[in-house]
Design an enzyme around this catalytic site. Structure first.
Site, PDB file in Angstrom:
ATOM      1  N   GLU A   1       0.879  -1.166   0.000  1.00 37.35           N
ATOM      2  CA  GLU A   1       0.000   0.000   0.000  1.00 37.35           C
ATOM      3  C   GLU A   1       0.919   1.219   0.000  1.00 37.35           C
ATOM      4  O   GLU A   1       1.851   1.282   0.799  1.00 37.35           O
ATOM      5  CB  GLU A   1      -0.879   0.042   1.256  1.00 37.35           C
TER       6      GLU A   1
ATOM      7  N   ARG B   1       6.288 -12.853   9.279  1.00 40.18           N
ATOM      8  CA  ARG B   1       6.980 -11.612   8.970  1.00 40.18           C
ATOM      9  C   ARG B   1       8.299 -11.548   9.713  1.00 40.18           C
ATOM     10  O   ARG B   1       8.522 -12.235  10.703  1.00 40.18           O
ATOM     11  CB  ARG B   1       6.102 -10.421   9.347  1.00 40.18           C
TER      12      ARG B   1
ATOM     13  N   LYS C   1       4.836   0.228  10.727  1.00 43.71           N
ATOM     14  CA  LYS C   1       4.765   1.484   9.997  1.00 43.71           C
ATOM     15  C   LYS C   1       4.394   2.627  10.930  1.00 43.71           C
ATOM     16  O   LYS C   1       4.899   3.738  10.798  1.00 43.71           O
ATOM     17  CB  LYS C   1       3.692   1.385   8.896  1.00 43.71           C
TER      18      LYS C   1
END
Length: 567
Positions: A42, A267, A277
């Site tokens: 994104e 992850r 983020k």
RNA sequence: UGACCCAUGGUGUAACGGCAGCACAAGAGAUUUUGGUUCUCUCGGUCCAGGUUCGAAUCCUGGUGGGUCAACCA
């Protein structure tokens, strides 16, 4: 930068679980043996080392199995997204050494198609317009242990739903007044199956579609279909999307379109840093670091500025492997990867970070000799460089001890050391500042018969020091970076603390160093090894008047622990 | 207190019912005009309890521990 390549030992190496699944699919003739992956960020932030793992996985898998990889921006939320991020993401993926060729896509390219998919569901009575507020919806959703309640709007007619949904698109309703929902199962143990929102009203300007739309699909209603539209064979994603998979499969099945296979992996986490983020953004916005590309950040652009190479990051991604269990990689593995790469690539330079003066009492006053040293002992093709030598030199302050312990191999009163590529010297006396007791000058004698290359130079001495000649030394700024956090896992919070309480106050120290004149040839982003100290790169802040170096990583040091520099 | 996922040295990751291996880290030594590099060696592991089997890290059952899921975020 050289192209990424599958390691030669590929055949010998055992397969990771993704490769096993793909090879089995190929054997079974799934998709006629085709492999097509995608990297779907994104555009709402900068890429970090965790994304690098995903990028290497997606592009690496495709390369290994002669497939293709798309770059697709999942840009379904215009209020958070921006072209700034699109540009930085493309630059980072390219820098890592990967090429999506002509396959650059955006989920927003598919908005019309996705709208049609929604209409298919409405006509099948599998979707309805719901007028509840966000709060009401939240209250009626239930909890993981209790079923939710069905919306009173769930039974609207197909005609009414079509009319309402069209009018949503026409902009007749304000933000938040209605949504389109899937009609699945409010009692499902999987929260994502409890009539999830498909479309919301958002009168927002989109970075690509402008003001064309005022309704936007939710990520869940766009991601899987986008993969389907692109005929992705293997949709690799992180573990938290595992619970979304039944929903994606439901959409694909009900709409009746091509079904990719989603596989989830754990992850990446790395010690002494944070990866979310939100936190990274906070560090930037609140000024704890100097921007997204601050060399202390785990972002790709931060690592790049710090002096990491694409090769080292790719090798890191290869070395950490991939599996489904949660993992925290020791940052020392990352450091190992960059040292390994730079050891063979970086030319050597002598630089003194914390200088103390050495005077060779028996050396001719005004004489300057031109000595030579190899540029890189690991790569003879790099040739040699010239080194001026004279009566007054600087060495590292902690390469001298007035009263040294046994294992100290460096300079001390009465002791001999070799000056790298020059002569063997002996310490005769020292001069201290009477007020502070600080050593001002170290007086030595040099042995003219021990010049590098001469027979006597082979004499055994315990230590070899780096040095610079006072007159010819070049002053440069050196930024000594260290880990951003003092705690291995900054997210492991003690009572009443936040991750920011574990920020390392010494993560950046700036010193002025004296470097041999060869440094004048250094160009921005070039990597050097300052002998006996570490690897450094030329920062973009450099000017013709003053070079700025970032420390990538210190050399391994089996003597002092940690920082040799106390300046 | 539901559903789903996961569990191998300090950290990662292999072993596909048949000798638990590799990398990083840590420690020791050799070499070295970088206390770097290189080389050699050492330390150290199958979450627990049952079951299946000639044989289980691997298969089954039950525990335990960890993770994920209740944005009109992705």
């Amino acid at each position: 930068m050289e192209e990424p390549k599958i390691p030669e030992e590929k055949a010998a190496r055992s397969l990771n679980f993704l490769e096993e699944i793909i090879e089995e699919d190929i054997r079974n003739g799934v998709n006629e043996g085709r492999v097509h992956t995608r990297f779907p960020p994104e555009p709402n932030g900068y890429l970090h080392i965790g994304h690098a793992k995903s990028i290497c996985l997606n592009f690496g898998l495709a390369r290994r199995y002669n497939g293709l990889t798309n770059l697709r921006f999942d840009d379904t939320n215009p209020v958070k997204e921006d072209v700034e991020y699109v540009d930085s993401i493309m630059a980072d993926v390219r820098w890592l050494g990967f090429d999506w060729e002509d396959r650059l896509f955006y989920a927003s390219d598919y908005f019309e198609q996705i709208y049609d998919y929604a209409m298919v569901l409405i006509r099948k009575e599998k979707a309805y317009v719901c007028d509840m507020t966000a709060e009401e919806m939240s209250e009626t959703r239930g909890t993981p242990t209790r079923p939710g309640k069905e919306s009173p709007f769930r039974t609207r007619s197909v005609e009414e739903n079509i009319d309402l949904f069209n009018r949503m698109r026409q902009g007749e309703f304000p933000d938040g007044s209605r949504v389109l929902r899937a009609k699945i199962d409010m009692a499902s143990p999987n929260m994502h199956m409890r009539d999830p929102v498909l479309y919301r009203i958002l009168h927002a300007h989109h970075h690509r579609t402008g003001d064309q739309w005022c309704i936007y699909p939710m990520y869940d209603f766009a991601h899987g279909q986008s993969d389907s539209i692109e005929k992705i064979t293997h949709s690799i994603c992180t573990l938290e999307f595992e619970v979304h998979r039944p929903l994606y499969e439901w959409f694909i099945r009900e709409i009746g379109i091509y079904a990719p296979r989603q596989i989830e992996f754990a992850r990446l986490n790395v010690t002494y840093t944070v990866m979310s983020k939100r936190k990274l953004l906070e560090l930037v916005q609140q000024g704890y670091v100097n921007g997204w590309d601050d060399p202390r950040m785990p972002t790709i652009c931060g690592l790049r500025r710090r002096g990491f190479t694409p090769e080292s990051i790719r090798n890191f991604a290869e070395t950490i492997g991939v599996a489904k269990r949660d993992n925290v990689i020791d940052v020392s593995l990352l450091e190992f990867c960059i040292r390994e790469d730079l050891n063979r690539k970086a030319n050597r330079l002598m630089a003194v970070l914390d200088p103390v003066k050495v005077i060779l009492d028996n050396y001719p006053d005004d004489q300057v000799e031109e000595l030579e040293s190899v540029s890189n002992p690991e790569d003879e093709s790099k040739g040699k460089r010239k080194l001026p030598f004279s009566k007054t030199l600087f060495i590292e302050r902690d390469d001298f001890m007035e009263d040294p312990p046994n294992k100290f191999f460096r300079l001390a009163p009465g002791r001999e050391v070799r000056l790298k590529a020059a002569y063997i010297i002996r310490c005769e006396s020292i001069v201290k500042d009477p007020a502070t007791g600080k050593i001002e000058e170290i007086h030595c004698t040099y042995d003219p018969m021990t010049k590098s290359g001469m027979p006597d130079s082979n004499r055994k001495v315990k230590g070899t020091l780096h040095w610079v000649s006072e007159q010819q030394a070049v002053k440069v700024e050196v930024r000594l970076y260290d880990r951003l956090f003092v705690k291995e896992n900054p997210d492991d919070l003690e009572e009443g603390k936040t991750y920011k309480d574990y920020l390392n106050p010494d993560s950046l120290k700036v010193v002025t160093a004296l470097v041999e004149p060869e440094v004048r040839n250094a160009k921005v982003s070039e990597k050097y090894q300052f002998e006996r100290i570490g690897y450094f790169t030329v920062d973009a802040d450099s000017t013709p008047e003053k070079l700025v170096f970032n420390r990538v990583v210190p050399l391994k040091d089996s003597w002092g622990k940690g920082d040799k520099v106390t300046g």
